[in-house]
Design a protein around this motif. Sequence first.
Motif, short mmCIF file in Angstrom:
data_model
loop_
_atom_site.label_atom_id
_atom_site.label_comp_id
_atom_site.label_asym_id
_atom_site.label_seq_id
_atom_site.Cartn_x
_atom_site.Cartn_y
_atom_site.Cartn_z
N LEU A 1 1.13 10.27 -3.60
CA LEU A 1 0.41 10.58 -2.37
C LEU A 1 1.35 10.56 -1.18
O LEU A 1 1.15 11.28 -0.20
CB LEU A 1 -0.73 9.58 -2.16
N LEU A 2 2.39 9.73 -1.24
CA LEU A 2 3.47 9.73 -0.26
C LEU A 2 4.75 10.16 -0.95
O LEU A 2 4.95 9.89 -2.14
CB LEU A 2 3.67 8.33 0.34
N ASP A 3 5.62 10.82 -0.20
CA ASP A 3 6.91 11.21 -0.77
C ASP A 3 8.01 10.28 -0.25
O ASP A 3 7.76 9.35 0.53
CB ASP A 3 7.21 12.68 -0.47
N LEU B 1 -3.78 3.71 4.85
CA LEU B 1 -3.10 3.69 3.55
C LEU B 1 -4.05 3.24 2.44
O LEU B 1 -4.04 3.79 1.32
CB LEU B 1 -1.88 2.77 3.61
N VAL B 2 -4.89 2.24 2.75
CA VAL B 2 -5.89 1.80 1.78
C VAL B 2 -6.81 2.96 1.43
O VAL B 2 -7.11 3.22 0.25
CB VAL B 2 -6.69 0.61 2.34
N GLN C 1 0.83 -1.21 0.00
CA GLN C 1 0.00 0.00 0.00
C GLN C 1 0.86 1.25 0.00
O GLN C 1 0.52 2.25 -0.66
CB GLN C 1 -0.94 0.00 1.21
N GLY C 2 1.98 1.21 0.72
CA GLY C 2 2.87 2.36 0.71
C GLY C 2 3.43 2.63 -0.67
O GLY C 2 3.46 3.79 -1.14
N LYS C 3 3.85 1.57 -1.36
CA LYS C 3 4.40 1.75 -2.72
C LYS C 3 3.33 2.25 -3.68
O LYS C 3 3.61 3.07 -4.56
CB LYS C 3 5.00 0.43 -3.19
N MET C 4 2.10 1.76 -3.52
CA MET C 4 1.02 2.24 -4.37
C MET C 4 0.80 3.74 -4.15
O MET C 4 0.62 4.50 -5.11
CB MET C 4 -0.28 1.48 -4.06
N ALA C 5 0.82 4.16 -2.89
CA ALA C 5 0.64 5.58 -2.59
C ALA C 5 1.80 6.41 -3.12
O ALA C 5 1.61 7.53 -3.62
CB ALA C 5 0.47 5.77 -1.09
N TYR C 6 3.01 5.87 -3.04
CA TYR C 6 4.19 6.59 -3.55
C TYR C 6 4.10 6.75 -5.06
O TYR C 6 4.40 7.83 -5.61
CB TYR C 6 5.45 5.83 -3.15
#
Length: 303
Positions: A181-183, A282-283, A172-177
């Motif tokens: 959405l995440l830096d 994160l989801v 989920q973190g990689k998807m957001a990155y």
Amino acid sequence: MAGVDQPEPDLDLYYLSEVVTNKIEAQLGQSLIEVSPVSGGDINDARLITVQDGQQFFVKINEGPQAYPMFQAEARGLEMLRSAAPAEILIPDFIACEPAGEAAFLLLEYIQTGTPLSGFWPAFGRGLAKLHRQSNDQFGLDHANFIGRLPQSNGAHDDWPGFYTHERLLPQGKMAYEQTLLDLKDMQYLERLCKQLGDLYPTEPPALIHGDLWSGNYLVHTNGQAVLIDPSVAYSHREMDLAMTRLFGGFPEEFYRAYQESYPLDSGWEDRLPLGQLYYLLVHLNMFGTSYLPSVKRILKQF
């Protein structure tokens, strides 16, 4: 049946496509006589249907590219819960799941709902605790499923930190990155947290969990029992279900007291709830956008 007057169909079939209607009628062996829209959550359309003999059923419809595998996974989750659920908890009967033209549908038992009576919440808490005693040799599941409309991998792991890191947080973190959405700094915080999970969580056996247990995913049956719907099951850490119950307002305290009395949690469980909530946040970040970003960042910096 010969000699018996059948009700005249009186329904607006624009609520269901012709192909979905035909497939449902083939499954049930009866014609639909009424269709009405009902709440189906954030990602599906849902209908309450009535057939000729008066029986009612619940159907979810989705036209997304992953609709059929998503409903297949949901059906498997319901069957797993149904086979393991204690007397305090009901699971709707699964009837059918099929592709239908450009859509897919999931046909389930229709649950008549009521309001919680005295004793509902303690019974629900005890029931969830009993469900969580269903265990497995490893964390994970023998198939992937979905959390909301997002794919959820369930590769087998011998320990919770490995499972939570590689099957939950990092995907989920990689998807957001990738969606910006995440830096990079956020990802560094996330990777740092993952390395600490072995120290932050007590050792627990894998538990069969609902996997998405917020207030929108249980019903109150007219007989007073809790009914679990829309699962995202896995053999996971049981604190994940409790974390989700607290994410959007929480359940009454008597629910948690009864759970603790039935299957006590290790000390500090309430302090660990944000760790479990991080996955669900994160989801939501990936599904709904930046309104969930402050909560994600707060937890990343908290541990």
